[in-house]
Design an enzyme around this catalytic site. Structure first.
Site, short mmCIF file in Angstrom:
data_model
loop_
_atom_site.label_atom_id
_atom_site.label_comp_id
_atom_site.label_asym_id
_atom_site.label_seq_id
_atom_site.Cartn_x
_atom_site.Cartn_y
_atom_site.Cartn_z
CB ILE A 9 54.15 96.29 83.52
CG1 ILE A 9 55.11 97.31 82.88
CG2 ILE A 9 54.90 95.24 84.34
CD1 ILE A 9 55.79 98.23 83.88
CG ASP A 32 60.99 91.14 91.33
OD1 ASP A 32 61.46 90.89 90.21
OD2 ASP A 32 61.67 91.13 92.37
CB SER A 115 58.11 102.06 96.72
OG SER A 115 59.49 101.81 96.71
P1 ADP Z 1 57.13 97.09 95.78
O1 ADP Z 1 57.77 95.99 96.58
O2 ADP Z 1 58.14 98.01 95.12
O3 ADP Z 1 56.08 97.81 96.56
P2 ADP Z 1 55.09 95.52 94.30
O4 ADP Z 1 55.34 94.59 93.19
O5 ADP Z 1 54.59 94.93 95.60
O6 ADP Z 1 56.47 96.34 94.53
O7 ADP Z 1 54.08 96.65 93.85
C1 ADP Z 1 54.43 97.70 92.99
C2 ADP Z 1 53.23 98.11 92.15
O8 ADP Z 1 53.12 97.24 91.03
C3 ADP Z 1 51.89 98.06 92.87
O9 ADP Z 1 51.19 99.28 92.61
C4 ADP Z 1 51.17 96.89 92.20
O10 ADP Z 1 49.77 97.09 92.16
C5 ADP Z 1 51.76 96.91 90.82
N1 ADP Z 1 51.73 95.66 90.03
C6 ADP Z 1 51.70 94.38 90.47
N2 ADP Z 1 51.72 93.52 89.43
C7 ADP Z 1 51.75 94.29 88.30
C8 ADP Z 1 51.76 94.01 86.90
N3 ADP Z 1 51.75 92.74 86.43
N4 ADP Z 1 51.79 95.05 86.04
C9 ADP Z 1 51.80 96.33 86.48
N5 ADP Z 1 51.80 96.66 87.78
C10 ADP Z 1 51.76 95.64 88.69
#
Ligand code: ADP
Length: 163
Positions: A9, A32, A115
């Site tokens: 993203i 994040d 989430s």
């Molecule tokens: P949460 O704590 O809300 O669960 P996470 O960051 O652990 O947040 O995960 C949320 C989603 O983001 C997961 O499906 C993960 O695979 C995805 N994700 C992680 N890194 C990226 C990225 N760089 N771009 C897009 N999606 C991502």
């Protein structure tokens, strides 16, 4: 139009990307952490002025070094057993993020699976909720992008959208 893509993203050229943040808004792991690394340290400075964010709500900052103009930070619920308001809170995340985007004239926006990582919300249920709210707002945006990090996530969204 709702157009799922498989991507990191932080690389997307859209008006706004959504961050799956935590209540402190001061950075964490997963998407994040990736967003903070790519946006640069000015993002942390901006987030420090926001004094956190309750679960289900959303806040906006500039995108700083990202290609995206804005980052909308929303805090998803941690999944417990589905009986602690998780579904409503996740719906609130999507709705409040899209509302805040409209208020800032955002036309193209990308969401990660809020989430569905560390917070363990079941991916199929989360995607159903995401698409339901995206459909409500679809005609007020040029493009709403579910940004999928894996091929499996992309197939999940494609199946829901074609069903
Ligand atoms: P949460 O704590 O809300 O669960 P996470 O960051 O652990 O947040 O995960 C949320 C989603 O983001 C997961 O499906 C993960 O695979 C995805 N994700 C992680 N890194 C990226 C990225 N760089 N771009 C897009 N999606 C991502």
């Amino acid at each position: 139009m709702i157009e799922p893509v498989r991507a990191d993203i932080t690389q997307l050229h859209v008006d706004a990307i959504v961050n799956a943040a935590n209540n402190s808004l001061l950075g964490g792991g997963g998407v994040d952490g990736a967003i903070h690394r790519a946006a640069g340290s000015a993002l942390l400075d901006a987030c420090q002025h926001l004094s956190g964010c309750p679960t289900g709500e959303a806040r906006i900052t500039p995108g700083f070094n990202l290609p995206a103009q804005y980052i909308i930070h929303t805090v998803g619920p941690a999944w417990q057993d589905g009986h602690h308001g998780e579904k409503q809170l996740l719906e609130n995340c999507y709705r409040n993020s899209l509302q805040l985007a409209l208020e800032n004239n955002v036309k193209t926006i990308a969401f990660p699976g809020i989430s569905t990582g560390v917070y363990s919300f079941p991916k199929d249920k989360a995607a159903e909720i995401a698409v339901k709210v995206m459909r409500e707002f679809e005609y007020r945006f040029e493009k709403i992008i579910p940004c999928c990090f894996s091929e499996g996530d992309l197939v999940l969204y494609q199946n829901i959208l074609s069903g």
